[in-house]
Design an enzyme around this catalytic site. Structure first.
Site, PDB file in Angstrom:
ATOM      1  CB  SER A 284      -0.902   0.035   1.260  1.00  0.00           C
ATOM      2  OG  SER A 284      -1.934   0.842   0.919  1.00  0.00           O
ATOM      3  CE  LYS A 309      -4.880  -2.632   0.562  1.00  0.00           C
ATOM      4  NZ  LYS A 309      -5.083  -1.131   0.071  1.00  0.00           N
ATOM      5  CD  GLN A 313      -8.418  -0.415  -0.204  1.00  0.00           C
ATOM      6  OE1 GLN A 313      -7.139  -0.376   0.319  1.00  0.00           O
ATOM      7  NE2 GLN A 313      -8.251  -1.008  -1.241  1.00  0.00           N
TER       8      GLN A 313
END
Length: 540
Positions: A284, A309, A313
């Protein structure tokens, strides 16, 4: 209702302006009920089109779970608070670092003073149940919901340890772990470990960097191993210390609309060699920072391919105080390189246990402008690195050093030996003698071939020696593994000593017998040079 709804364009615009990789934006949508609110959000903002079957689920939790997206999660208000605290590494829980495996949750480490330590959990244990709930098959986001809880509460866990299954009752404790720490290692390298990108991580990074810079480090190691991500803003802020206000990351929504985020501008910018450490758990926001660093060539990256990733989000609050975290964007490196399910490949592949050791060796600094004695210089992937041979000779660096030499040979075999007058090529007669890469300034003595497995080594010095310096100066080590062989010593007289291996040597084993120039004479003078002998044990 329509009047109060947030439009898709407004949300996307807001997302582009701020803050999280795992929880970018918080907004409330008002509708007739919570279920309709969630339905609206999922239908309009989720990264992919959603089926009516999903949208017609009877609860918000079912609706989110039916997306089959491990990163989209429904949180109660309390679960949301725990989630945000976990990013800042502040939470009440059992006190373990973990990784999700097929059998459950493997304990990577147990925090000191934690309930897990008190109860007796150990590294390598596999937690399979918590309060009767199976943890097998749960996503990494879900696991903390079962292991964390209010301070002082207990959780019963079932653990696999080898072939045994054990039960533990663990009291949860308040755990506060710093998201960033730093220190000077090897007297000249600034080492900074970033464990998570929390709300105050960037400020702490800046403060730590200022403190370390006062000690004038020669280079930097930035450790992102096992960092699962966090706030995008923190990654953008920290990126500015390496690449200035250039683009750090690009994001794209499901309609193909794109935006860019740039690094922060700071009063200082690192202009000395930098190494980044990554592994398969660097994800991330860690990948945002690493992707930018790699695209701009701002650091040399060592370790394993990152998690992959490349999804953003957004956290949406619902009118009943609950939240849903939805995947709404994909992100890419500044050059547009795919990250999701791909990850970022390091420049130098090295497993976890070796990556830090490789980084330390490649961070050598001879300092003296002319005298390079005791150092090796290699060119790898177009970059020059100096290696302190005092480190390379240590047993724990053996594998890491050999990985470096192998990589250097793959990169063109440009290896230089340090001398009192600077760098020089390896003499042709020594190119096939492996010991020379460790002891180029030592004198080579006659090879000892076909010695017995119970060989005793006799060393005679030219004058009387200080016996207290001898035992620490003589070494015998396995040339294939770097393992140091335990020795005992018997002094024949003030000039002569026998070095006796405590165990028999290996049949057909190969060793180096080394006398370091730290042996001191009775007159206070040290040996003028060290010596090394190649030893070959007779075979069966």
């Amino acid at each position: 209702m329509e009047k109060n709804k947030i439009t898709r364009a407004k949300v996307i615009k807001s997302i582009f302006s701020l803050i999280l990789i795992i929880g970018l934006f918080s907004s409330t949508v008002y509708a007739y009920d919570v279920l309709e609110e969630a339905r609206y959000l999922i239908k309009n903002f989720y990264i992919e089109n959603v089926s009516n079957e999903t949208l017609n689920k009877t609860t918000v939790k079912e609706m989110v779970e039916s997306l089959n997206d491990p990163y989209s999660v429904y949180f109660s208000n309390n679960e949301y608070k725990n989630f945000v605290n976990s990013v800042d590494m502040k939470f009440s829980g059992i006190g373990v670092r973990f990784e999700v495996i097929s059998e459950g949750v493997r304990v990577v480490s147990v925090l000191k003073g934690s309930g897990a330590e008190d109860a007796g959990l150990k590294e390598g244990d596999i937690i399979i149940e918590a309060d009767g709930k199976s943890l097998v098959g749960l996503s990494e986001d879900k696991i903390p919901l079962y292991l964390r809880g209010d301070e002082g509460t207990t959780v019963k866990v079932k653990v696999k340890r080898g072939s045994a299954t054990l039960d533990f009752t663990i009291t949860r404790k308040l755990i506060q772990t710093p998201t960033v720490e730093g220190e000077i290692i090897n007297n000249h390298t600034a080492y900074i470990k970033i464990s998570s990108f929390g709300e105050d991580t960037a400020d702490k990074f800046g403060s730590i960097l200022d403190d370390l810079n006062k000690k004038s480090p020669s280079n930097y190691i930035i450790d992102l191993r096992d960092n699962p991500g966090g706030f995008l803003d923190a990654a953008l802020n920290i990126a500015g210390y390496f690449i200035g206000n250039n683009t750090v990351v690009k994001v794209r929504d499901r309609d193909g609309d794109e935006a860019e985020y740039k690094g922060y501008t700071h009063r200082t910018k690192i202009d000395k060699p930098v190494i980044f450490l990554t592994n398969e758990n660097s994800a991330s926001a860690s990948e945002v920072l690493t992707g930018a660093i790699k695209d701009y060539g701002a650091a040399y990256i060592i370790g394993n391919r990152t998690f992959g990733k490349g999804l953003v989000q957004t956290m949406f609050s619902l009118s009943d105080g609950s939240y849903i975290k939805l995947t709404v964007l994909k992100f890419f490196s500044p050059k547009g390189n795919e990250i999701n399910k791909v990850g970022i490949t390091p420049d130098f592949n090295a497993e976890y246990n070796n990556s830090m050791l490789v980084a330390e060796l490649l961070s050598g600094d001879s300092k003296d402008a002319c005298n390079k004695t005791g150092f090796l210089k290699v060119k790898i992937d177009g970059r020059y690195f100096e290696i302190d041979l005092k480190l390379a000779r240590q047993e724990k660096y053996y594998k890491a050093y050999n990985l470096i030499l192998e990589k250097a040979r793959e990169s063109g075999n440009e290896i230089k030996i340090g001398t009192s007058l600077g760098w020089t090529d390896i003499p042709s007669e020594y190119k096939n003698k492996a010991y020379f890469m460790y002891y180029p300034e030592y004198k080579e003595l006659q090879e000892l071939l076909n010695v017995p497995v119970d060989k005793k080594f006799t060393v005679t010095f030219s004058s009387n020696v200080d016996k207290s310096t001898v035992e620490k100066s003589i070494e015998l080590w396995d040339s294939k593994t770097g393992e140091r062989i335990p020795l005992s010593f018997e002094f024949v007289d003030s000039k002569t000593v026998k070095a006796i291996p405590k165990n028999n040597l290996k049949n057909s084993g190969e060793y180096y017998f080394v006398v370091n120039p730290t042996v001191k004479g009775e007159n206070g003078a040290y040996l003028k040079e060290g010596t090394v002998s190649y030893v070959k044990v007779i075979g069966n």
